[in-house]
Design an enzyme around this catalytic site. Structure first.
Site, mmCIF file in Angstrom:
data_model
loop_
_atom_site.group_PDB
_atom_site.id
_atom_site.type_symbol
_atom_site.label_atom_id
_atom_site.label_comp_id
_atom_site.label_asym_id
_atom_site.label_seq_id
_atom_site.Cartn_x
_atom_site.Cartn_y
_atom_site.Cartn_z
ATOM 1 N N LYS A 1 10.399 35.891 -18.831
ATOM 2 C CA LYS A 1 10.689 36.955 -17.870
ATOM 3 C C LYS A 1 11.541 38.050 -18.509
ATOM 4 C CE LYS A 1 9.064 34.775 -14.098
ATOM 5 N NZ LYS A 1 8.627 35.110 -12.763
ATOM 6 N N ARG B 1 7.347 26.618 -13.473
ATOM 7 C CA ARG B 1 6.152 27.338 -13.908
ATOM 8 C C ARG B 1 6.435 27.972 -15.259
ATOM 9 N NH1 ARG B 1 4.081 32.524 -13.891
ATOM 10 N NH2 ARG B 1 1.867 32.738 -13.393
HETATM 11 C C1 8Y4 Z 1 6.361 38.200 -19.501
HETATM 12 C C2 8Y4 Z 1 5.401 37.319 -19.116
HETATM 13 C C3 8Y4 Z 1 7.147 38.827 -18.558
HETATM 14 C C4 8Y4 Z 1 5.207 37.058 -17.784
HETATM 15 C C5 8Y4 Z 1 6.955 38.572 -17.240
HETATM 16 C C6 8Y4 Z 1 5.987 37.685 -16.861
HETATM 17 C C7 8Y4 Z 1 5.914 33.720 -10.913
HETATM 18 C C8 8Y4 Z 1 4.681 33.477 -10.326
HETATM 19 C C9 8Y4 Z 1 4.461 34.964 -11.865
HETATM 20 C C10 8Y4 Z 1 7.062 33.031 -10.432
HETATM 21 C C11 8Y4 Z 1 5.583 31.948 -8.887
HETATM 22 C C12 8Y4 Z 1 5.312 36.509 -14.932
HETATM 23 C C13 8Y4 Z 1 2.371 34.338 -10.602
HETATM 24 C C14 8Y4 Z 1 5.036 36.956 -13.593
HETATM 25 N N1 8Y4 Z 1 5.755 34.659 -11.889
HETATM 26 N N2 8Y4 Z 1 4.497 32.595 -9.320
HETATM 27 N N3 8Y4 Z 1 3.771 34.269 -10.928
HETATM 28 N N4 8Y4 Z 1 6.832 32.159 -9.413
HETATM 29 N N5 8Y4 Z 1 5.456 31.078 -7.880
HETATM 30 N N6 8Y4 Z 1 5.825 37.540 -15.552
HETATM 31 O O1 8Y4 Z 1 8.204 33.195 -10.870
HETATM 32 O O2 8Y4 Z 1 5.044 35.421 -15.365
HETATM 33 S S1 8Y4 Z 1 3.675 36.145 -12.853
#
Ligand code: 8Y4
Length: 289
Positions: free
Chosen positions: A218, A252
């Protein structure tokens, strides 16, 4: 099966399976369904108990994907995984009621909606699906959520919001023991908000069947440590360990193998703390290390 069975033996790890061509972390390499299935099988070998299939990028500023496109990305992979991995919990990351219904028909076990079932018809679709649901908190929408997110007390406000969404679900006939809650790390939050939420996971525990935490890669790690996305493994593992320590039901992550190890270590430490009478191993201390 109810969510409780998924983490009865301890915190479960959910592996992220992106099926988007612009996927942030995978660069679209797993667009091909066959490769997606291979990747999912690898994550299961690495200890994932849940696979979260996502066909719409939910990164800050991302543009929405039309239903037909999202469906074409998700359903073939879901159907193939249902065949190949009959015992693995399959989750679909979507905000769209129509895809929720189709995913349930294709064998999904969990609907992971970062929009908290706020789309018209989503609560009804989730109820009719019979699937478990993850209700995630987001302030605003994916396009605007990182434009100056603000809270008086982030933990209280996120808990109140989740409680209100749970009431809506209950009124529609979705059982509380089918629902997971997620404070939504990075979704309409500043660094300090994310840190407060992660430090108070136990506040969300009593709301529903369990708490889910999205721990990996994140942008808060970028803010905290000035690290690019490909160097954010360690902070994601630290958050996974701290979340497991606090009793989170599901972590996750993009980094399944390492997260399984981090979570197992945190749980062993917690066990030791519960059973060791404050430092005395057995009836008296031995001289061993
Ligand atoms: C780099 C890579 C930076 C990925 C940001 C990200 C969550 C989620 C996502 C979460 C639940 C992500 C679909 C965002 N995050 N579902 N989903 N909880 N329940 N960002 O925190 O991974 S996608």
């Amino acid at each position: 099966m109810l969510p409780h069975d998924w983490f009865a033996d301890g915190t479960a790890v959910m592996g992220v399976l992106n099926v988007t061509p612009d996927s942030f972390s995978d660069g679209g390499r797993f667009l091909d369904a066959r490769q997606a299935i291979e990747r999912a099988c690898q994550m299961v070998e690495d200890g994932a108990r849940i696979i979260d299939i996502g066909g719409e990028s939910t990164r800050p500023g991302a543009t929405p994907v039309p239903l037909e496109e999202e469906r074409a990305r998700v359903l073939p992979v879901l159907r193939a995984l249902r065949q190949a991995l009959p015992r693995v919990v399959l989750s679909v990351d979507t905000m769209k009621p129509e895809l929720m219904r189709e995913a349930a028909d294709a064998g999904a076990d969990l609907l992971n909606d970062v929009n908290g079932l706020r789309a018209p018809g989503a609560v009804e679709a989730a109820r009719d699906s019979g699937c478990a649901v993850c209700l995630m908190h987001m302030q605003g929408d994916p396009q605007t959520m990182q434009q100056a997110p603000a809270y008086e007390n982030v933990v209280d406000e996120v808990a109140d919001w989740l409680r209100a969404r749970l009431e809506v679900c209950a009124a529609a006939g979705i059982d509380r023991n089918r629902i997971l809650v997620d404070p939504g790390i990075g979704f309409g939050k500043q660094l300090a908000h994310n840190l407060s939420l992660l430090a108070h996971i136990e506040r969300f525990q009593a709301l529903a069947a369990g708490v889910l935490i999205g721990a990996s890669r994140k942008s808060m790690y970028g803010q905290l440590l000035d690290l690019p996305v490909e160097e954010r493994l360690a902070p994601g593992l630290a958050v996974a360990a701290v979340a497991a320590w606090q009793g989170a039901a599901i972590i996750r992550t993009h980094d399944v193998r390492e997260t399984v190890h981090a979570v197992a270590t945190a749980q062993a430490l917690r066990q030791a703390r519960l059973g060791d009478n404050g430092g005395r191993v057995g009836s008296r201390q031995t001289g061993e290390a």
